[in-house]
Design an enzyme around this catalytic site. Structure first.
Site, PDB file in Angstrom:
ATOM      1  N   ASP A 211       0.847  -1.188   0.000  1.00 13.61           N
ATOM      2  CA  ASP A 211       0.000   0.000   0.000  1.00 13.61           C
ATOM      3  C   ASP A 211       0.887   1.245   0.000  1.00 13.61           C
ATOM      4  O   ASP A 211       1.904   1.289   0.695  1.00 13.61           O
ATOM      5  CB  ASP A 211      -0.865  -0.015   1.275  1.00 13.61           C
ATOM      6  CG  ASP A 211      -1.794   1.181   1.353  1.00 13.61           C
ATOM      7  OD1 ASP A 211      -2.642   1.312   0.451  1.00 13.61           O
ATOM      8  OD2 ASP A 211      -1.655   1.986   2.296  1.00 13.61           O
ATOM      9  N   GLU A 272       1.244  -0.258  -5.053  1.00 12.81           N
ATOM     10  CA  GLU A 272       0.562   0.928  -5.554  1.00 12.81           C
ATOM     11  C   GLU A 272       1.606   2.028  -5.753  1.00 12.81           C
ATOM     12  O   GLU A 272       2.305   2.391  -4.825  1.00 12.81           O
ATOM     13  CB  GLU A 272      -0.442   1.342  -4.489  1.00 12.81           C
ATOM     14  CG  GLU A 272      -1.303   2.490  -4.837  1.00 12.81           C
ATOM     15  CD  GLU A 272      -2.068   2.942  -3.597  1.00 12.81           C
ATOM     16  OE1 GLU A 272      -3.178   3.412  -3.766  1.00 12.81           O
ATOM     17  OE2 GLU A 272      -1.528   2.837  -2.474  1.00 12.81           O
TER      18      GLU A 272
HETATM   19  C1  BGC Z   1      -5.240   2.833  -0.221  1.00 12.48           C
HETATM   20  C2  BGC Z   1      -6.364   3.639   0.344  1.00 12.48           C
HETATM   21  C3  BGC Z   1      -5.945   4.092   1.722  1.00 12.48           C
HETATM   22  C4  BGC Z   1      -4.591   4.789   1.695  1.00 12.48           C
HETATM   23  C5  BGC Z   1      -4.019   4.920   3.063  1.00 12.48           C
HETATM   24  C6  BGC Z   1      -4.182   3.900  -0.347  1.00 12.48           C
HETATM   25  O1  BGC Z   1      -3.483   4.069  -1.317  1.00 12.48           O
HETATM   26  O2  BGC Z   1      -5.537   2.229  -1.457  1.00 12.48           O
HETATM   27  O3  BGC Z   1      -7.573   2.951   0.379  1.00 12.48           O
HETATM   28  O4  BGC Z   1      -6.898   4.961   2.214  1.00 12.48           O
HETATM   29  O5  BGC Z   1      -3.653   4.072   0.941  1.00 12.48           O
HETATM   30  O6  BGC Z   1      -3.562   3.702   3.503  1.00 12.48           O
END
Ligand code: BGC
Length: 561
Positions: A211, A272
């Site tokens: 993440d 991500e």
């Molecule tokens: C996740 C989100 C989250 C954020 C904080 C992001 O990129 O996909 O859903 O709110 O990270 O963890």
């Protein structure tokens, strides 16, 4: 067909589950691990040519660790346990075992940029300036005027700094104030997180989605981000995030994580790569020696308009830019974005979402790269736009009052639509109020109904998935565009030495179809089509019917009598 290759993730279809709203096994209205286990057969029952399962190869679970759920699990308070809402560690082990039994790999969401403010590490760190974990988060004295230490902002809106009375210092958070950022400069933090990673790998998980993997590291000297010309310093998009995002050290961290992954057989590391999501910036996430993410998630389809030329250009860019030895990954949706059918129905020459759903599924499942499906997209689920205020759940979005705030993401996270019974079959056996309201269209957009309708979006996804599994060209072949915009259709070839597959999609009422003259005119076998008969051997079509989708395979053997 079970993909046994080391690089299984290249030829797999990944399915993202949002555990809160996928399936409620214990009937409390909230999704859980038992619910997922009970629905595994739908995802893949392990049988070839199953008549009811989707046929995916891996699930990615949005976070399931212990959490106060302020950001629905993206705020972890115990990395070694499962959130009570979802079940127990035993439930998770059962899920893992049951998934593996059906040849489904399990990928966990690893939220390690920050913890919850309720994590014991943070409680200790904030307890005084002099405790062993004092330096596990990013603390800073106030500026001389008592204000925030610098201009870093929260991605969710407002300043990225929150003042703590006890320490009389500010702590930094790239997201909500209840999500304090870990201090990755501190080797103890790294070691603690790397232990967490090993723990889950030892337990048998097949990989992770990192993440927010571009914001682990911040400038040691806390320098201000420069502001864009004529931009506003307090607007996230107006800053150049050179001191709080994508720092070189960030990539050192990902390389360290990758080296742990590589100690284990056949695991995958995805992540991500937001925030300034430009494809060329994201490429760095592969690592110069292919030693960072196997699958860096970039957002070209979610950020494209529904227009063939743009989509083609995004695929072309990715084809041109993906480094040698690396692999592409594509998705239309995730839990942070409005669902694609809602985004794309707003296009200029609108037609029904049914046609968009099939066309976009075709693109996703026939381009070169790993496709990720977001739960319910295979049914044609759309965003729920009318959730009453009192039923909204995206607390981090709601808690931000700034004009730059994140809009609520609840509309994209509503319960999976399983059947046409009350609550769309989301809660097993009980009459409860689901965690988020079910979309009104559940009586016809649901698994059970769509399995029984030959022409449904779900059956179309199932056919595409089977086709992809049976075609080396669709899995591994080269990708070559055959038409150049501004046409209202898209056509490309996927090719290996042995197999050539043509994918043609008409986005409009226009019928013309002007293909590259170099491709053979005869002996195309229809593999899948909204218009032609599957199995027929036909000459290359001169016209495409409105919104036609056809996937054809070149069969030169038929030329020989
Ligand atoms: C996740 C989100 C989250 C954020 C904080 C992001 O990129 O996909 O859903 O709110 O990270 O963890």
């Amino acid at each position: 067909m079970f993909v046994r290759e080391t690089e299984w993730w290249k030829y797999s279809i990944i399915y993202q589950i949002y555990p809160l709203t996928f399936a409620d096994g214990n009937g409390d209205g909230i999704g859980d691990l038992q619910g997922i286990i009970q629905r595994l057969d739908y995802l893949n029952d392990g049988k070839d040519n199953s008549d009811s399962s989707l046929g995916i190869d891996a699930i990615w679970l949005s976070p399931i660790n212990q959490s106060p759920m302020l950001d629905n699990g993206y705020d972890v308070s115990d990395y070694y346990d499962i959130c009570n809402t979802f079940g127990t560690l035993d439930d998770f082990q059962r899920l893992l075992e049951q998934a593996h039994r059906r040849n489904i790999k399990v990928i966990l969401d690893l939220v390690i940029n920050h913890t919850s403010s309720e994590h014991p590490w943070f409680l200790e760190s904030r307890s005084s300036r002099y405790n062993p974990k004092s330096d596990w988060y990013l603390w800073h004295d106030p500026a001389p005027d008592g204000g925030v230490p610098n201009n870093w902002l929260s991605y969710f809106g407002g300043t990225g700094w929150t003042y703590d009375d006890k320490r009389q210092q500010y702590y930094y958070h790239a997201f909500n104030s209840h999500q304090p950022d870990l201090n990755w400069h501190n080797p103890e933090v790294r070691a603690a997180i790397y232990d967490v990673i090993r723990y889950w790998l030892d337990l048998g998980v097949d990989g992770f989605r990192l993440d927010a993997s571009s914001v682990y590291s911040q400038d040691k000297y806390f320098r201000n981000n420069p502001v864009k010309f004529e931009g506003r310093e307090d607007k996230y998009k107006d800053q150049y995030h050179i001191y709080d995002q994508n720092l070189p050290e960030n990539h050192e961290i990902i390389r360290e994580i990758r080296s742990i992954i590589d100690e284990y057989d056949n695991r995958v590391l995805s992540g991500e790569t937001f925030i300034d999501n430009r494809l060329y910036d994201s490429l760095i996430f592969y690592g110069v020696n292919n030693d960072e993410l196997h699958l860096p998630f970039t957002f070209e389809f979610p950020l494209s308009p529904w227009y063939p030329g743009y989509l083609q250009r995004e695929i072309e860019k990715k084809e041109l830019l993906t480094p040698e030895g690396s692999w592409q990954v594509y998705f239309l949706n995730n839990h942070d974005l409005p669902r694609h059918l809602s985004r794309w129905s707003e296009c200029s020459i609108c037609f029904d979402t049914f046609a968009i759903a099939k066309a976009s599924a075709t693109i996703l499942l026939t381009v070169r790269g790993t496709p990720i499906l977001y739960y319910g997209e295979e049914l044609g689920m759309v965003n729920h736009e009318n959730i009453p205020l009192e039923q909204l759940r995206d607390q981090v979005a709601m808690s931000c009052l700034d004009e730059e705030c994140l809009p609520s993401r609840d509309g994209t996270r509503t319960p999976m639509q399983w059947d046409d019974s009350p609550q769309a079959g989301f809660s097993f056996g009980k009459d409860v109020t689901p965690w988020l309201p079910v979309h009104d269209n559940y009586q016809y957009v649901n698994v059970e109904t769509e399995l029984s309708e030959q022409d449904s979006i779900l059956n179309f996804y199932r056919e595409l998935i089977q086709l992809r599994k049976n075609s080396k060209a669709l899995q591994k072949g080269t990708w070559k565009p055959l038409i150049y915009y501004p046409y209202e259709h898209l056509a490309y070839l996927r090719e290996t030495e042995q197999e050539t597959v043509l994918v043609a999609i008409n986005f409009s009422y226009e019928k013309n179809f002007d293909l590259d003259r170099a491709i053979p005119k005869q002996y195309w076998q229809v593999l899948l089509s909204t218009n032609l008969s599957v199995g027929d051997i036909i000459p290359l079509p001169q016209l495409l019917q409105p919104f036609e989708i056809s996937i054809l395979q070149f069969t030169p053997d038929h030329a020989v009598p």
